[in-house]
Design an enzyme around this catalytic site. Sequence first.
Site, PDB file in Angstrom:
ATOM      1  N   GLY A  71      -3.337  -1.524   3.651  1.00  0.00           N
ATOM      2  CA  GLY A  71      -3.890  -2.429   4.638  1.00  0.00           C
ATOM      3  C   GLY A  71      -3.425  -2.064   6.038  1.00  0.00           C
ATOM      4  O   GLY A  71      -4.169  -2.196   7.009  1.00  0.00           O
ATOM      5  N   THR A  72      -2.188  -1.589   6.158  1.00  0.00           N
ATOM      6  CA  THR A  72      -1.656  -1.165   7.454  1.00  0.00           C
ATOM      7  C   THR A  72      -2.489  -0.039   8.042  1.00  0.00           C
ATOM      8  O   THR A  72      -2.857  -0.061   9.224  1.00  0.00           O
ATOM      9  CB  THR A  72      -0.190  -0.725   7.325  1.00  0.00           C
ATOM     10  OG1 THR A  72       0.634  -1.880   7.139  1.00  0.00           O
ATOM     11  CG2 THR A  72       0.284   0.028   8.565  1.00  0.00           C
ATOM     12  N   ASN A 151      -0.129 -14.061   7.269  1.00  0.00           N
ATOM     13  CA  ASN A 151       0.673 -13.610   6.133  1.00  0.00           C
ATOM     14  C   ASN A 151       1.953 -14.410   5.942  1.00  0.00           C
ATOM     15  O   ASN A 151       2.515 -14.430   4.851  1.00  0.00           O
ATOM     16  CB  ASN A 151       1.020 -12.127   6.291  1.00  0.00           C
ATOM     17  CG  ASN A 151       1.647 -11.812   7.634  1.00  0.00           C
ATOM     18  OD1 ASN A 151       1.043 -12.067   8.678  1.00  0.00           O
ATOM     19  ND2 ASN A 151       2.845 -11.265   7.627  1.00  0.00           N
ATOM     20  N   GLN A 179      -4.280 -10.723   3.360  1.00  0.00           N
ATOM     21  CA  GLN A 179      -3.753 -11.883   2.631  1.00  0.00           C
ATOM     22  C   GLN A 179      -4.868 -12.770   2.076  1.00  0.00           C
ATOM     23  O   GLN A 179      -4.708 -13.387   1.031  1.00  0.00           O
ATOM     24  CB  GLN A 179      -2.841 -12.712   3.542  1.00  0.00           C
ATOM     25  CG  GLN A 179      -1.495 -12.077   3.834  1.00  0.00           C
ATOM     26  CD  GLN A 179      -0.562 -12.059   2.641  1.00  0.00           C
ATOM     27  OE1 GLN A 179      -0.707 -12.831   1.694  1.00  0.00           O
ATOM     28  NE2 GLN A 179       0.414 -11.168   2.666  1.00  0.00           N
ATOM     29  N   HIS A 201      -2.443  -3.959  -3.415  1.00  0.00           N
ATOM     30  CA  HIS A 201      -1.300  -4.525  -4.124  1.00  0.00           C
ATOM     31  C   HIS A 201      -1.137  -6.025  -3.925  1.00  0.00           C
ATOM     32  O   HIS A 201      -0.289  -6.644  -4.564  1.00  0.00           O
ATOM     33  CB  HIS A 201      -0.009  -3.783  -3.754  1.00  0.00           C
ATOM     34  CG  HIS A 201       0.506  -4.053  -2.383  1.00  0.00           C
ATOM     35  ND1 HIS A 201       1.584  -4.868  -2.145  1.00  0.00           N
ATOM     36  CD2 HIS A 201       0.098  -3.608  -1.182  1.00  0.00           C
ATOM     37  CE1 HIS A 201       1.822  -4.909  -0.844  1.00  0.00           C
ATOM     38  NE2 HIS A 201       0.928  -4.158  -0.233  1.00  0.00           N
ATOM     39  N   THR A 237      -7.031  13.996   0.641  1.00  0.00           N
ATOM     40  CA  THR A 237      -7.388  13.914  -0.771  1.00  0.00           C
ATOM     41  C   THR A 237      -7.227  12.482  -1.252  1.00  0.00           C
ATOM     42  O   THR A 237      -6.165  11.873  -1.076  1.00  0.00           O
ATOM     43  CB  THR A 237      -6.494  14.840  -1.614  1.00  0.00           C
ATOM     44  OG1 THR A 237      -6.668  16.186  -1.164  1.00  0.00           O
ATOM     45  CG2 THR A 237      -6.866  14.748  -3.088  1.00  0.00           C
ATOM     46  N   CYS A 324       7.242  -7.159   5.350  1.00  0.00           N
ATOM     47  CA  CYS A 324       7.215  -5.888   6.077  1.00  0.00           C
ATOM     48  C   CYS A 324       8.353  -5.785   7.075  1.00  0.00           C
ATOM     49  O   CYS A 324       8.683  -4.700   7.532  1.00  0.00           O
ATOM     50  CB  CYS A 324       5.871  -5.732   6.791  1.00  0.00           C
ATOM     51  SG  CYS A 324       4.478  -5.665   5.654  1.00  0.00           S
TER      52      CYS A 324
END
Length: 380
Positions: A71-72, A151, A179, A201, A237, A324
């Site tokens: 997401g970052t 979040n 979130q 995740h 990749t 985080c």
Amino acid sequence: MALYLDYGATSPVRQEVLKSMLPLFSEAYGNPGSIHDMGVQAYSYIQMAREQIALALGATSSREILFTSSGTEANNLAIMGAALYHRKRGNHIITTSIEHPSVLEACRHLENTGYKVTYLPVNHYGQINITDLEHAITPTTILVSVMAANNEVGTIQPIKEIAELLKNRDILFHTDAVQFFGKLPCNVNEWGVDLLSIGSHKIYGPKGAGALYIRKGVRLQPLLYGGGQERNWRPSTLNTPAIVGFGKAASLFLDDLAYESKRQKEIRDYGWQQIEQLGDVILNGHPTERLPNNINVSFQRLEGQAILLELNRRQIYVSSGSACSAGKHAPSHVLMAMGNDLDNAYQSLRFTLGRETTKADIDYLLTELKKITHYLKSII
């Protein structure tokens, strides 16, 4: 008994998701960029996941889904990619003071290179005022980025109203829905957003996969340069196993989203009612317009980290803010922006529920919280 109440930080991989990933490690392990049969097979798995994510988001086409590592990265690509591509049109970005660090730090980097950023204030619930946003728009505004739900405190922002305000203006609208996604219905066309970030995740998928929804016709400048994967926007990749798991996780939560959201909301409300009875405790964030799994509270006169460590000693796992930045013992920038003082910001704890959380878990949490708060108050 171990009790995990930090689903806002990450979630366990569902068994169905793990099962879907296993063939990609030892059987269909070809590079999805290769043109031989094994590569084509791997790419077909990527496309299936892309369609699953598109369906979960209500996207018009799976081509509007671009895979990232997190997401970052999706937030960085949305913010910086849009700013760099549209630099000739303008250099002004609008965001909020309570965004995730991956948005705030990207904006601060852009400020150092000549862009102007307006950080909208929020009220004591953590919501922006639409009028403030309207007044902040200038002829040079090229992008607005407002998170769907915070979040830390779980407060939900008026995404549809923001999109309506920006409609017919030549301004891109991005939302960080990392979130929000998987907790409540999330439809990009109903919302009217141009860019939307999500992560695997947080929805019982594996770490190492994220996605950026890019509405057809929107243009970004890539941040990476290489082999041309993901239509040159994100050359690298592809992490096929993680992407396949991400797609499977997204398809699974659609099956019981309404039921699970309602169930977690009931447990959330029950949890707050029980915690409130401890006394000297404040609910942070909006009381109703919040994520169904989020309870963020401040314990008056008690440091949140002290309670967290005592809970951890009892194998009860919660958060003192954004995971985080968990390594930094600093006051929450979200709570400070909401008008809290330093004490209240340091006294906060975040409990986030998940699919496995029950009312019995909340009862156990409260039993231990009573012991801990009583003990800590006795030694002040």
